[in-house]
Design a protein around this motif. Structure first.
Motif, short mmCIF file in Angstrom:
data_model
loop_
_atom_site.label_atom_id
_atom_site.label_comp_id
_atom_site.label_asym_id
_atom_site.label_seq_id
_atom_site.Cartn_x
_atom_site.Cartn_y
_atom_site.Cartn_z
N ALA A 168 -7.16 4.78 4.08
CA ALA A 168 -6.30 4.18 5.49
C ALA A 168 -5.18 5.14 5.82
CB ALA A 168 -5.69 2.84 5.09
N TRP A 169 -4.54 5.73 4.81
CA TRP A 169 -3.45 6.48 4.73
C TRP A 169 -3.73 7.70 5.44
CZ3 TRP A 169 1.03 7.12 6.32
CH2 TRP A 169 2.02 8.37 5.67
N SER A 227 -1.46 -4.23 -1.46
CA SER A 227 -2.67 -3.62 -1.89
C SER A 227 -2.93 -2.28 -2.52
CB SER A 227 -3.96 -4.12 -0.89
OG SER A 227 -3.84 -3.15 0.24
N GLU A 228 -1.80 -1.65 -2.25
CA GLU A 228 -1.82 0.20 -2.66
C GLU A 228 -2.74 0.81 -1.93
OE1 GLU A 228 -2.21 0.42 -6.73
OE2 GLU A 228 -0.56 -0.80 -7.44
N SER A 229 -2.83 0.46 -0.60
CA SER A 229 -3.62 1.14 0.10
C SER A 229 -3.01 1.72 1.29
CB SER A 229 -4.86 0.28 0.94
OG SER A 229 -4.18 -0.73 1.66
N VAL A 243 -0.84 -4.11 3.04
CA VAL A 243 -1.40 -2.90 2.86
C VAL A 243 -0.75 -2.18 1.77
CG1 VAL A 243 -2.55 -2.47 5.09
CG2 VAL A 243 -0.34 -1.82 4.77
N SER A 275 -5.50 6.38 -0.64
CA SER A 275 -6.11 5.70 0.44
C SER A 275 -6.85 6.27 1.61
CB SER A 275 -5.19 4.57 0.61
OG SER A 275 -5.43 4.06 2.10
#
Length: 316
Positions: free
Chosen positions: A274-275, A110-112, A107, A272
């Motif tokens: 996700a973050w 992928s810079e997410s 993660v 992101s």
């Protein structure tokens, strides 16, 4: 026509006293997640952010009269997808994701998802040979103080060295495992080490809710002196070195006796969803708003700069 060929997948689990390793072995790739039990404090941050709910934390049973032990963390090898969020967020560096034996955080790659920023600055010029006599203030034994000659050769016995003026004190810090409590700042002479906290926030204890005679939180806190018993037998907090990991909240038998709030997380920049979802789980609403405002402001600044590029400098 025959059915689709499925790539064979083998799930492995190997648990030892000090380590848990779960693996997913495929034809071309081998994923693994290692939990270092010696480094793990059972704080549960990994559990909070895991998108697959593959990590669980449970209180360790305590016999009457014994000190409380840190919670137990385990990983479900059937649920884990080796995304690496737990690896990136653990303040103690207790979790490691590997792909084909190489430490990789998917993660982050992928810079997410961001990585925690451990800002630790050392000024070795402010520490002479007297620093060798100081008891290591790091509760996790992450600091090694050494002596070198001006040519860089390590000296194992500084006392027997004739030209002591030519000796230099150096510091080696395992930053990847440091939760940035800051005890080293006061343990060494002023200005030798400066630490910025990874997590900022507040920890409050409701004395009325705190069970009488209970000090389980004091027993499991990984940073000495953050939680302590006063003369009245009640637990008190010294927040100056608190890393806001949350293990005290997990171990506390009374749900409302401890209130932990994380208001800021020092991390690398990332955009992101996700973050954002992870931040909702581990930080306060205030921290989430600050994060989004910062991102929004940067996006607006980049938009303006894109539409109105800076004028050329006449002096160039």
């Amino acid at each position: 026509m025959g059915g689709e060929l499925k790539t064979p997948v083998k799930l492995l689990r190997n648990e030892k006293e000090n380590e848990l390793v779960v693996e997913r072995v495929m034809h071309a790739k081998r994923y693994s997640l290692t939990l270092n039990k010696d480094r793990c404090t059972g704080c549960g941050i990994c559990t909070e952010i895991c998108p697959r709910e593959s990590i669980t934390v449970t209180r360790t049973p305590k016999a009457e009269g014994e000190e409380a032990k840190p919670p137990t963390v385990t990983v479900n090898e059937e649920k884990c997808n080796y995304c690496g969020m737990c690896d990136a967020i653990c303040p103690f560096g207790a979790l490691t994701v590997r792909i084909n034996g190489e430490h990789v955080i998917p993660v982050v790659r992928s810079e997410s998802f961001p990585q925690l920023v451990r800002e630790i600055n050392v000024d070795e010029t402010k520490c002479g040979l007297e620093c060798l006599e100081i008891e290591n203030p790091c509760p996790l034994d992450l600091i090694k103080v050494k002596v070198h000659t001006k040519d860089g050769e390590e000296v194992t016995d500084a006392d027997s060295t004739k030209n002591k003026k030519d000796l230099k004190v150096t510091f080696e810090i395992d930053k990847e495992f440091c939760p940035c409590c800051g005890l080293c700042e006061t343990g060494f002479p002023d200005g030798v080490i400066r630490v910025e906290k990874i997590f900022e926030g507040s920890l409050k204890i409701n004395s009325e809710k705190c069970p009488e005679g209970c000090h389980d939180c004091v027993d499991v806190c990984p940073i000495p002196g953050v939680l302590y018993l006063s003369e009245d037998g009640k637990v008190h907090v010294n927040e100056s070195n608190c890393v806001y990991c949350g293990v005290c909240r997990i171990i506390c038998p009374e749900e409302e006796a401890l209130e932990l709030t994380r208001t800021r997380i020092r991390h690398t920049q990332v955009r992101s969803g996700a973050w954002n979802k992870a931040l909702e789980k581990i930080a306060s609403t205030t921290a989430m708003i600050k994060e989004l405002k910062t991102k929004s402001g940067k996006r607006r600044q980049e938009t303006v700069q894109g539409r109105f590029p800076p004028e050329a400098d006449d002096n160039v």
